[in-house]
Design a protein around this motif. Structure first.
Motif, mmCIF file in Angstrom:
data_model
loop_
_atom_site.group_PDB
_atom_site.id
_atom_site.type_symbol
_atom_site.label_atom_id
_atom_site.label_comp_id
_atom_site.label_asym_id
_atom_site.label_seq_id
_atom_site.Cartn_x
_atom_site.Cartn_y
_atom_site.Cartn_z
ATOM 1 N N THR A 210 0.887 -1.207 -0.079
ATOM 2 C CA THR A 210 -0.065 -0.096 -0.096
ATOM 3 C C THR A 210 1.081 1.158 0.076
ATOM 4 O O THR A 210 1.858 1.261 0.852
ATOM 5 N N VAL A 211 0.682 2.041 -0.914
ATOM 6 C CA VAL A 211 1.311 3.473 -0.937
ATOM 7 C C VAL A 211 0.502 4.376 -0.032
ATOM 8 O O VAL A 211 -0.555 4.349 0.050
ATOM 9 N N HIS A 212 1.494 5.218 0.641
ATOM 10 C CA HIS A 212 0.985 6.259 1.328
ATOM 11 C C HIS A 212 -0.001 7.153 0.772
ATOM 12 O O HIS A 212 0.257 7.557 -0.448
ATOM 13 N N PRO A 213 -1.099 7.618 1.187
ATOM 14 C CA PRO A 213 -2.043 8.484 0.640
ATOM 15 C C PRO A 213 -1.368 9.861 -0.126
ATOM 16 O O PRO A 213 -2.033 10.390 -0.968
ATOM 17 N N GLU A 214 -0.631 10.361 0.817
ATOM 18 C CA GLU A 214 -0.153 11.621 0.413
ATOM 19 C C GLU A 214 1.439 11.551 0.073
ATOM 20 O O GLU A 214 2.015 12.612 -0.756
ATOM 21 N N GLU A 215 2.334 10.559 0.389
ATOM 22 C CA GLU A 215 3.565 10.641 0.170
ATOM 23 C C GLU A 215 3.911 9.391 -0.406
ATOM 24 O O GLU A 215 4.156 8.383 0.241
ATOM 25 N N ARG A 216 4.499 9.492 -1.713
ATOM 26 C CA ARG A 216 4.438 8.263 -2.497
ATOM 27 C C ARG A 216 5.556 7.370 -2.301
ATOM 28 O O ARG A 216 5.640 6.334 -2.675
ATOM 29 N N ASP A 217 6.843 8.099 -1.742
ATOM 30 C CA ASP A 217 7.889 7.275 -1.485
ATOM 31 C C ASP A 217 7.755 6.697 0.050
ATOM 32 O O ASP A 217 8.597 5.943 0.498
#
Length: 415
Positions: A210-217
């Motif tokens: 799962t990718v963080h909703p606001e910080e893609r790294d």
């Protein structure tokens, strides 16, 4: 147990997956082998979501029936989520031939199972024995110094040393082989949970990334085990995780999960009752992977990043490849460790490296979440995610960086 011999063909450092497989393969070929393992098994380790290509080497070593009968969680793919977007890859729908399914395992039990199977084949494994020195002899052979469980220092002569010590990186430290990784310093915080997941939409046969909703790294892993248990972790730059101000690894995991509404909802009934931990700056590299005295296997040589679960696959692949070269050398044939082992092994590692770079750059995320994906391209990508990073018939192995950039540009322009 019999006394440790004064001399063997091969000393292996570490009884994890690469050490167990290498020892069994060498034993099958009639070579004398001893494995020195610093810890007592079972012991905790991460790297719990195997890739299907692992099964090729498990089968080669004769361990596959025991692994299949052990009750581990079946795995047939990988799911990805980012906010409301989601996608998945079925590893049976891939470009490369070979196993299309595998398992998600608690490594303490899995690693002990492999080591036990190696012992059943006659491999001599000495637990609680640590390596303190390794002298390489110019004319061939080595003298390895080890400490017994009682703390006595002893030596053993061998024709070759395989370092399967993982993050212990014994030979890189003793032989001054370490060199900085070119990856940014990242941190992982993780734990096991009784997940309490009731959602019928959650597929326990796949790892969920799962990718963080606001910080893609920033990204999370959720690895289901059998028995309603999961491994959960978060990976980000050390600086970003430090800003969260969590006092303990468990608090950090819980803080970060709360920042992902999808995961927070999925794990709302989870029980956090197991120890948590964190590792920082885990990416590593070395000046040389092998010569006529030694070879480094798996994480002892290079570790990239946990995002695509490549670590155990690289470890097992390196064990199989190293044994093929080593058997020839021990039988008196001339070998070239650079061309026969290091270069071909690094080819697949570098394929994974391109995928890791593209993940943190956002390029690979643009690709996998693109809604109108080509079936053929999906199968090529699925092969890499399934561990087949050495199949040069796959265009994403033959030219990984160019293919990745071109595909990302297409997905971005078409979006």
């Amino acid at each position: 147990m019999a006394a440790v011999p004064d001399q063997v063909d091969v000393v292996i450092i570490g009884a994890g997956p690469s050490g167990a497989i290498a020892s069994a393969l060498l034993k099958q070929r009639g070579f004398s082998v001893i494995v020195f393992e610093k810890e007592q098994f079972p012991r905790f380790s991460i790297g719990e979501s195997l890739l299907p290509q692992c099964m090729q080497y498990v089968e080669q070593a004769g361990f596959l029936p025991a692994v299949r009968d052990a009750g581990f969680q079946f795995k047939n793919g990988a799911a990805f989520g980012w906010g409301e977007r989601s996608t998945y890859f079925n590893f049976e729908e891939k470009f490369s031939p070979g196993h299309g399914t595998t398992f998600q395992v608690e490594r303490a039990r899995f690693d002990k199972l492999l080591a036990d199977e190696a012992q059943k084949q006659g491999v001599d494994i000495r637990y609680c024995h640590s390596i303190s020195d390794c002298q390489l002899h110019d004319g061939g052979g080595n003298t390895v110094t080890y400490a017994t469980p009682e703390g006595e220092s002893r030596t053993i002569d061998c024709r070759f040393v395989l370092d399967a010590s993982g993050f212990g990186r014994v030979l890189p430290r003793l032989l001054d082989l370490e060199t900085p990784s070119d990856f940014p310093v990242r941190q992982a915080a993780f734990t096991h949970i009784d997940d309490g997941i009731e959602s019928t939409d959650f597929d326990r046969n796949k790892i969920l990334v799962t990718v963080h909703p606001e910080e893609r790294d920033i990204w999370y892993w959720l690895i289901p085990f059998s028995g309603g248990k999961c491994s959960v972790g978060v990976v980000a730059s050390e600086e970003k995780l430090r800003k969260r101000g969590a006092a303990t690894p468990l608090q950090l995991v819980q803080t970060m999960l709360a920042e992902s509404p999808v995961l927070a909802n999925l794990l709302q009934r989870a029980q956090f009752k197991y120890p948590a931990n964190q590792i920082t700056g885990y990416s590593c590299n070395v000046k040389s992977l092998a010569n006529n005295n030694y070879a480094l296997l798996g994480n002892a040589g290079e570790f990239l990043d946990p995002v695509f679960s490549s670590g155990v696959t690289i470890a097992m692949r390196s064990a199989s490849m190293a044994v093929e070269v080593l058997a020839k050398q021990l039988d008196g044939e001339a070998v070239d460790w650079q061309n026969d082992y290091e270069i071909p092994l690094r080819k697949g590692v570098d394929t994974f490296r391109v995928f890791v770079d593209a993940w943190y750059d956002g390029l690979f995320q643009d690709i996998i979440f693109y809604p109108e994906q080509s079936v053929n391209v999906r199968e090529m990508i699925s092969s890499i995610l399934a561990g087949y990073a050495w199949d040069e018939k796959n265009p994403f192995v033959a030219e990984p960086r160019r293919r990745m950039r071109a595909l990302a540009e297409f997905c971005s322009s078409a979006a």
